[in-house]
Design an enzyme around this catalytic site. Structure first.
Site, PDB file in Angstrom:
ATOM      1  CG  ASP A  46      -2.057   0.977   1.129  1.00 23.45           C
ATOM      2  OD1 ASP A  46      -3.218   0.526   1.064  1.00 23.45           O
ATOM      3  OD2 ASP A  46      -1.794   2.204   1.114  1.00 23.45           O
ATOM      4  CB  ILE A  47       0.754   4.276  -2.105  1.00 22.18           C
ATOM      5  CG1 ILE A  47       1.829   5.172  -2.661  1.00 22.18           C
ATOM      6  CG2 ILE A  47      -0.521   5.051  -1.799  1.00 22.18           C
ATOM      7  CD1 ILE A  47       1.529   5.703  -4.063  1.00 22.18           C
ATOM      8  CG  HIS A  65      -6.745  -2.921   3.187  1.00 25.11           C
ATOM      9  ND1 HIS A  65      -6.035  -1.751   3.015  1.00 25.11           N
ATOM     10  CD2 HIS A  65      -7.956  -2.726   2.608  1.00 25.11           C
ATOM     11  CE1 HIS A  65      -6.795  -0.882   2.358  1.00 25.11           C
ATOM     12  NE2 HIS A  65      -7.966  -1.436   2.104  1.00 25.11           N
ATOM     13  CG  ASN A  96     -12.242  -0.739   3.980  1.00 25.71           C
ATOM     14  OD1 ASN A  96     -12.538  -1.112   5.108  1.00 25.71           O
ATOM     15  ND2 ASN A  96     -11.092  -0.152   3.700  1.00 25.71           N
ATOM     16  CG  HIS A 148      -8.744  -3.379  -2.357  1.00 24.77           C
ATOM     17  ND1 HIS A 148      -9.668  -2.630  -3.042  1.00 24.77           N
ATOM     18  CD2 HIS A 148      -8.483  -2.685  -1.215  1.00 24.77           C
ATOM     19  CE1 HIS A 148      -9.956  -1.540  -2.352  1.00 24.77           C
ATOM     20  NE2 HIS A 148      -9.262  -1.548  -1.231  1.00 24.77           N
ATOM     21  N   GLY A 204     -15.510   2.992   3.795  1.00 24.02           N
ATOM     22  CA  GLY A 204     -14.269   3.683   3.446  1.00 24.02           C
ATOM     23  C   GLY A 204     -13.594   3.160   2.200  1.00 24.02           C
ATOM     24  CD  GLN A 205     -14.686  -0.886  -2.440  1.00 21.05           C
ATOM     25  OE1 GLN A 205     -15.777  -1.245  -1.977  1.00 21.05           O
ATOM     26  NE2 GLN A 205     -14.154  -1.427  -3.512  1.00 21.05           N
TER      27      GLN A 205
HETATM   28  P1  5GP Z   1      -9.747   1.208   0.261  1.00 22.52           P
HETATM   29  O1  5GP Z   1      -9.986   2.447   1.085  1.00 22.52           O
HETATM   30  O2  5GP Z   1     -10.352   1.310  -1.102  1.00 22.52           O
HETATM   31  O3  5GP Z   1     -10.145  -0.042   0.981  1.00 22.52           O
HETATM   32  O4  5GP Z   1      -8.195   1.091   0.117  1.00 22.52           O
HETATM   33  C1  5GP Z   1      -7.488   1.652  -0.944  1.00 22.52           C
HETATM   34  C2  5GP Z   1      -6.018   1.606  -0.576  1.00 22.52           C
HETATM   35  O5  5GP Z   1      -5.269   1.798  -1.756  1.00 22.52           O
HETATM   36  C3  5GP Z   1      -5.583   2.702   0.413  1.00 22.52           C
HETATM   37  O6  5GP Z   1      -5.027   2.088   1.570  1.00 22.52           O
HETATM   38  C4  5GP Z   1      -4.550   3.515  -0.381  1.00 22.52           C
HETATM   39  O7  5GP Z   1      -3.473   3.939   0.418  1.00 22.52           O
HETATM   40  C5  5GP Z   1      -4.129   2.537  -1.451  1.00 22.52           C
HETATM   41  N1  5GP Z   1      -3.713   3.157  -2.705  1.00 22.52           N
HETATM   42  C6  5GP Z   1      -4.390   4.136  -3.383  1.00 22.52           C
HETATM   43  N2  5GP Z   1      -3.750   4.445  -4.518  1.00 22.52           N
HETATM   44  C7  5GP Z   1      -2.647   3.645  -4.573  1.00 22.52           C
HETATM   45  C8  5GP Z   1      -1.586   3.505  -5.522  1.00 22.52           C
HETATM   46  O8  5GP Z   1      -1.524   4.177  -6.550  1.00 22.52           O
HETATM   47  N3  5GP Z   1      -0.634   2.571  -5.237  1.00 22.52           N
HETATM   48  C9  5GP Z   1      -0.676   1.810  -4.107  1.00 22.52           C
HETATM   49  N4  5GP Z   1       0.313   0.928  -3.938  1.00 22.52           N
HETATM   50  N5  5GP Z   1      -1.663   1.917  -3.194  1.00 22.52           N
HETATM   51  C10 5GP Z   1      -2.625   2.825  -3.420  1.00 22.52           C
END
Ligand code: 5GP
Length: 114
Positions: free
Chosen positions: A31-32, A102, A87, A100, A93-94
């Site tokens: 994750d970034i 985590h 999520n 995906h 919070g998605q």
């Molecule tokens: P969500 O909130 O959709 O469950 O999680 C999305 C996750 O993707 C977040 O933890 C966010 O930091 C990560 N993320 C968003 N954009 C990028 C990206 O361009 N590269 C990577 N490696 N992670 C990302």
């Protein structure tokens, strides 16, 4: 055609990511914005927006993702434990509409989550 999500672009190698695992059905990358020392996103290569868009055809894929996560956790040395989070939808919070998990580890976690 709908615009690709950022995760589909990572799967297609259009955007760089620190990939830690890949097989024919899924990709895992760091994750970034990591929320723990180990924070990996595990995504199916198939485009599925959210958990709610999964169908009976995806049953095998779901099991595959979980087995892949056990391999990734072992590879990352998370023998003391780890957390798996998904999520689903805005209230959860998605942010990225490509299904995906985590996989978080490397520290202790509180319960209940925030
Ligand atoms: P969500 O909130 O959709 O469950 O999680 C999305 C996750 O993707 C977040 O933890 C966010 O930091 C990560 N993320 C968003 N954009 C990028 C990206 O361009 N590269 C990577 N490696 N992670 C990302």
């Amino acid at each position: 055609m709908a615009e690709k999500t950022i995760f589909k672009r990572i799967v297609d190698r259009e955007i760089a990511a620190e990939i830690v695992y890949e097989d024919e059905l899924c990709l895992a990358f760091r994750d970034i914005h990591p929320q723990s020392p180990a924070h990996v996103l595990v995504v199916p290569k198939k485009e599925i927006a959210t958990l709610n868009e999964m169908t009976a055809d995806d049953e095998t894929l779901v099991g595959h993702l979980f087995l892949a996560m056990t391999e990734i956790a072992a590879q990352l040395g998370l023998g003391k434990g780890y957390r798996v989070v998904m999520n689903c939808g805005r209230d959860a919070g998605q942010e990225v509409m490509h299904l995906h998990f985590h996989l978080l580890g490397g520290r202790e976690f509180a319960w209940p989550p925030g």
